[in-house]
Design a protein around this motif. Sequence first.
Motif, mmCIF file in Angstrom:
data_model
loop_
_atom_site.group_PDB
_atom_site.id
_atom_site.type_symbol
_atom_site.label_atom_id
_atom_site.label_comp_id
_atom_site.label_asym_id
_atom_site.label_seq_id
_atom_site.Cartn_x
_atom_site.Cartn_y
_atom_site.Cartn_z
ATOM 1 N N ILE A 27 45.169 45.277 31.871
ATOM 2 C CA ILE A 27 44.309 45.918 30.870
ATOM 3 C C ILE A 27 43.267 46.773 31.566
ATOM 4 O O ILE A 27 43.013 47.920 31.211
ATOM 5 N N GLU A 68 29.328 47.355 27.600
ATOM 6 C CA GLU A 68 30.412 46.758 28.388
ATOM 7 C C GLU A 68 30.092 45.325 28.795
ATOM 8 O O GLU A 68 30.961 44.470 28.824
ATOM 9 N N GLN A 69 28.821 45.092 29.080
ATOM 10 C CA GLN A 69 28.445 43.761 29.538
ATOM 11 C C GLN A 69 28.528 42.729 28.414
ATOM 12 O O GLN A 69 28.645 41.548 28.668
ATOM 13 N N SER A 70 28.493 43.171 27.164
ATOM 14 C CA SER A 70 28.514 42.210 26.063
ATOM 15 C C SER A 70 29.935 41.835 25.649
ATOM 16 O O SER A 70 30.122 41.070 24.725
ATOM 17 N N CYS A 71 30.937 42.395 26.336
ATOM 18 C CA CYS A 71 32.324 42.124 25.939
ATOM 19 C C CYS A 71 32.921 40.947 26.702
ATOM 20 O O CYS A 71 32.374 40.488 27.697
ATOM 21 N N TYR A 72 34.071 40.524 26.212
ATOM 22 C CA TYR A 72 34.786 39.399 26.829
ATOM 23 C C TYR A 72 35.047 39.674 28.307
ATOM 24 O O TYR A 72 34.716 38.887 29.174
ATOM 25 N N ILE A 73 35.645 40.806 28.593
ATOM 26 C CA ILE A 73 35.776 41.223 29.986
ATOM 27 C C ILE A 73 34.531 42.035 30.247
ATOM 28 O O ILE A 73 34.412 43.146 29.789
ATOM 29 N N ASN A 74 33.581 41.454 30.964
ATOM 30 C CA ASN A 74 32.333 42.213 31.043
ATOM 31 C C ASN A 74 32.337 43.138 32.248
ATOM 32 O O ASN A 74 33.257 43.189 33.045
ATOM 33 N N GLN A 80 33.006 41.951 35.786
ATOM 34 C CA GLN A 80 34.417 41.752 36.127
ATOM 35 C C GLN A 80 35.098 43.085 36.388
ATOM 36 O O GLN A 80 35.882 43.217 37.320
ATOM 37 N N LEU A 81 34.771 44.066 35.545
ATOM 38 C CA LEU A 81 35.360 45.398 35.705
ATOM 39 C C LEU A 81 35.061 45.943 37.095
ATOM 40 O O LEU A 81 35.940 46.454 37.791
ATOM 41 N N PRO A 129 44.130 36.396 27.234
ATOM 42 C CA PRO A 129 45.076 37.018 28.141
ATOM 43 C C PRO A 129 45.108 36.311 29.497
ATOM 44 O O PRO A 129 44.084 35.803 29.944
#
Lengths: 262, 288
Positions: free
Chosen positions: A59, A127-133, A136-137, A51
């Motif tokens: 998002i 959450e930290q293991s995702c693409y948008i960690n 960033q959030l 994205p």
Amino acid sequence: MHDRKNGRISKSEDVLSGLEAWRILPEAEKRQKAMEGIDRKIREKRIMYSPSPVRLFLIQLQYIPFAFWLSQGAVLVSVVFLLCRTTLQQGGVMDYLWWGSVAAAWMGLMACGGLNRHLARGMVELEQSCYINMLQLWTMRMILSGCMDMAILCVCSGVAAWNTRVRLVRILLYLLVPFVLSNACYLIFLTSARGRRTQYPQIIIGAVSGVMAMTPRLFTGIYSPDCLWVWLILLTGGVYLWVERLRCCRRKIARGEMLCWN
Amino acid sequence: MLELTLNKITKKYGRKIAVDHVSYEFRKGVYGLLGENGAGKTTLLRMICGLLEPSDGEIRCSGDSVDRMGAQYRRLLGYLPQEFGYYPEFTARKFLLYMAALKAIPKELAVEKAEELLKLVGLEQEQNSRLKTFSGGMIRRLGIAQALLNDPEILVLDEPTSGLDPKERIRFRNIISELSRDRIILLSTHIVSDVEYIADEILLMKGGELIKTGSMEWLAAQVRGRVWDCCVRPEETENYQAHYSVSNLRNTDHGVRLRIVAEECPGPGAKPVDPDLEDVYLYYFREV
Ligand SMILES: Nc1ncnc2c1ncn2[C@@H]1O[C@H](COP(=O)(O)OP(=O)(O)OP(=O)(O)O)[C@@H](O)[C@H]1O
Ligand SMILES: [Mg+2]
């Protein structure tokens, strides 16, 4: 993950070169090599949806909790109310400052508060293991609420300056100090607390910084132009502390110290 | 070729060494990480997922340092933590859509995928219930579903079956067997039977180190001739239990049937039997 409209698509060149190699060199070892080549090309060819930054922003915006908007809305409404009241009562600069400082301290706290929600819920590890960690959030949320709060503070200072004929920069300075300091206090708490976090400390820190923000009124003359240097020092110190703690926080998150408990 | 290489990774907490110079190369397949409480499994898996920074050593994915790959590595990853919190006001469906958004999956695809996965883990009836009404096992299944959202090439599951009932355990094993073809699946567990039949490689972890790794057959071969079956009088059982590692004990009409893991024959009438993974586990983890 295929979406051609919304993002970039990473493509490889051609799978054919791998196939060629396979056809010409039939020996087992070379064949194996060629197969690996094909495998690699296929992996590269796996279409990945990346994205754009704007889309990422949208998002994330979508999943900002309702409580966040509610708290920002509550701040806005109360500030507007107090602003109107003080203006209608033709209050002096001190009348603006006393509630302005408390509101600024609270807003500072809320700008950071988003992180606490993640930490308190224990969902950070996921959450930290995702693409948008999660980093960033949180950054995005801080920027968002920081901008909104700054806008609110600027409008407050503007109105107060207009009505009291005190220079805008001075009022802004008086309000920025509690804003930055409560922010810094909160980060100090976050980076020093160990173990699972709860929501209560945030409320306590909020109450404490609210009271602290009112204390300058006890010192006569602190808001006079002669004492501007005190405020400048406080602001500089506060910003330094804030930046330093923010970096520490970031480092701790990246290293996993703040996220993983047993 | 997808490969994940651990190069002497170490994690220290103060003076305590939780993971001690672990080196390993993962290729496509299912890996079962077995170890006692506190062996360092969770710590190791967190480092593999980039959540914890190793104190020493490095992790590479197909040759690139995962540190440098950053988000590009995370997008290959599906992770189920040993424990995770959740926003209690979310419904199961919203939770999956939220995770899908974080995994940068386009909305339409995410909706489709969430539906498919809810069905896969048997939660389609509860998809609109709030998570605070879910049981522990249901949360676990939802956790497994979210890990699969992005069709990960590296799937890391920390005790995926804890809290699952036997039927769900079997469902889980079938899901993993179906997935395994072209990805790396790494799962930690204490429950030997979870990995016995689905893991291509078993990694035994003790005190932060990988003490033995290999296929089920290979590990069993190492212990062959050290597992015994014997029938003893009921009053003798205590004595046997005090001196040997007993992997199974069953009362029968002729006495008590013991399955013993021991270097030498524990007594007259004991016959060597084929070891299973539980015996292997007991052999390496028994107190000596
Ligand atoms: N944040 C921490 N601070 C200090 N020590 C820790 C921390 N996390 C883990 N440890 C220690 O590291 C060791 C390994 O812990 P880990 O959680 O990896 O074990 P495990 O194999 O996953 O155990 P279990 O089977 O109980 O989940 C333990 O001795 C634990 O006490
Ligand atoms: Mg663990």
